[in-house]
Scaffold this active site. Structure first.
Site, PDB file in Angstrom:
ATOM      1  N   ASP A  23       0.865  -1.169   0.000  1.00 31.73           N
ATOM      2  CA  ASP A  23       0.000   0.000   0.000  1.00 31.73           C
ATOM      3  C   ASP A  23       0.909   1.228   0.000  1.00 31.73           C
ATOM      4  O   ASP A  23       1.915   1.261   0.713  1.00 31.73           O
ATOM      5  CB  ASP A  23      -0.915  -0.007   1.221  1.00 31.73           C
ATOM      6  CG  ASP A  23      -2.003  -1.068   1.131  1.00 31.73           C
ATOM      7  OD1 ASP A  23      -2.330  -1.485  -0.004  1.00 31.73           O
ATOM      8  OD2 ASP A  23      -2.534  -1.464   2.177  1.00 31.73           O
TER       9      ASP A  23
ATOM     10  N   ASP B 271      -6.479  -1.309  -5.121  1.00 30.95           N
ATOM     11  CA  ASP B 271      -7.618  -1.096  -4.225  1.00 30.95           C
ATOM     12  C   ASP B 271      -8.598  -0.090  -4.830  1.00 30.95           C
ATOM     13  O   ASP B 271      -9.817  -0.253  -4.714  1.00 30.95           O
ATOM     14  CB  ASP B 271      -7.158  -0.583  -2.862  1.00 30.95           C
ATOM     15  CG  ASP B 271      -6.297  -1.568  -2.105  1.00 30.95           C
ATOM     16  OD1 ASP B 271      -6.378  -2.787  -2.384  1.00 30.95           O
ATOM     17  OD2 ASP B 271      -5.527  -1.126  -1.224  1.00 30.95           O
TER      18      ASP B 271
END
Length: 162
Positions: free
Chosen positions: A118, A134
Site C-alpha cells: 500500500d 484497491d
C-alpha cells in the site's frame, strides 16, 4: 466458445494492460525519491506499507485465505465474462476490466510477497493507506452496483408501465 469472442478477448487483453499499468504505477511510487513529505503536500503522500490483510487490514496475517478468495473471485469473473459478455456492453466490460485488474494485482503481490504494498496516504483525512489496485476494486464494485441497480430499475419500470 465464449458468448462473444471479440468481447472476451478485449476484456482479457485490457485487463492485463491495466494490471501492468498498475504495477508500473506502484513501482514508480514506492521508489525512495518519490516519497512525499506530509508537510509539503496537504492532499496525499506516497509511502511504503506492507499489508498482510485485506481492506483496512481486515484478516491481517491470513494471506492464504485472502489469496484463495482472490483466486475464487477471478475464476467466477472469468466464467461470467466468458459466458455472458457482449461487445455492445462497453460499460460492463470496463467495470469488469477494473475489477479483474485490481484483484489480479493484489493477488499476484500477495502470492509473490505474502503481502500487498500500500502506498497512497491521504493527508487531509485519517484514512487507511491503500494502493492503485484497491482503487480499481472499490471503483468497480460501486460501478457494478450502480449498473445492476440501473438495470433492475429499468426492468421494474418496464413491467409496471401503464
Amino acid at each position: 466458445m465464449p458468448k462473444d469472442k471479440k468481447a472476451f478477448i478485449f476484456y482479457i487483453l485490457t485487463s492485463l494492460v491495466l494490471w501492468q499499468f498498475g504495477t508500473s504505477v506502484r513501482d514508480i511510487c514506492i521508489k525512495p525519491n518519490m516519497q512525499i513529505s506530509t508537510l509539503e503536500n496537504p492532499f496525499f503522500s506516497f509511502v511504503y506499507l506492507k499489508n498482510t490483510g485485506g481492506a483496512f487490514s481486515l484478516f491481517n496475517g491470513h494471506t492464504n485465505f485472502l489469496a484463495g478468495f482472490g483466486i475464487l473471485a477471478l475464476v467466477c469473473i472469468l466464467i461470467y465474462a466468458y459466458k455472458k459478455l457482449e461487445f455492445c456492453q462497453k460499460f460492463r466490460i470496463l467495470t469488469l476490466v477494473c475489477l479483474t485488474s485490481g484483484i489480479l494485482g493484489n493477488l499476484i503481490e500477495r502470492l509473490e510477497n505474502g503481502y500487498v504494498i500500500d502506498f497512497i496516504k491521504l493527508n487531509f483525512v485519517n484514512f487507511a493507506v491503500f494502493n492503485f489496485f484497491d482503487i480499481l476494486i472499490t471503483t468497480s464494485i460501486i460501478l457494478l452496483a450502480g449498473l445492476i441497480a440501473y438495470e433492475e430499475i429499468g426492468k421494474y419500470l418496464k413491467q409496471h408501465k401503464g
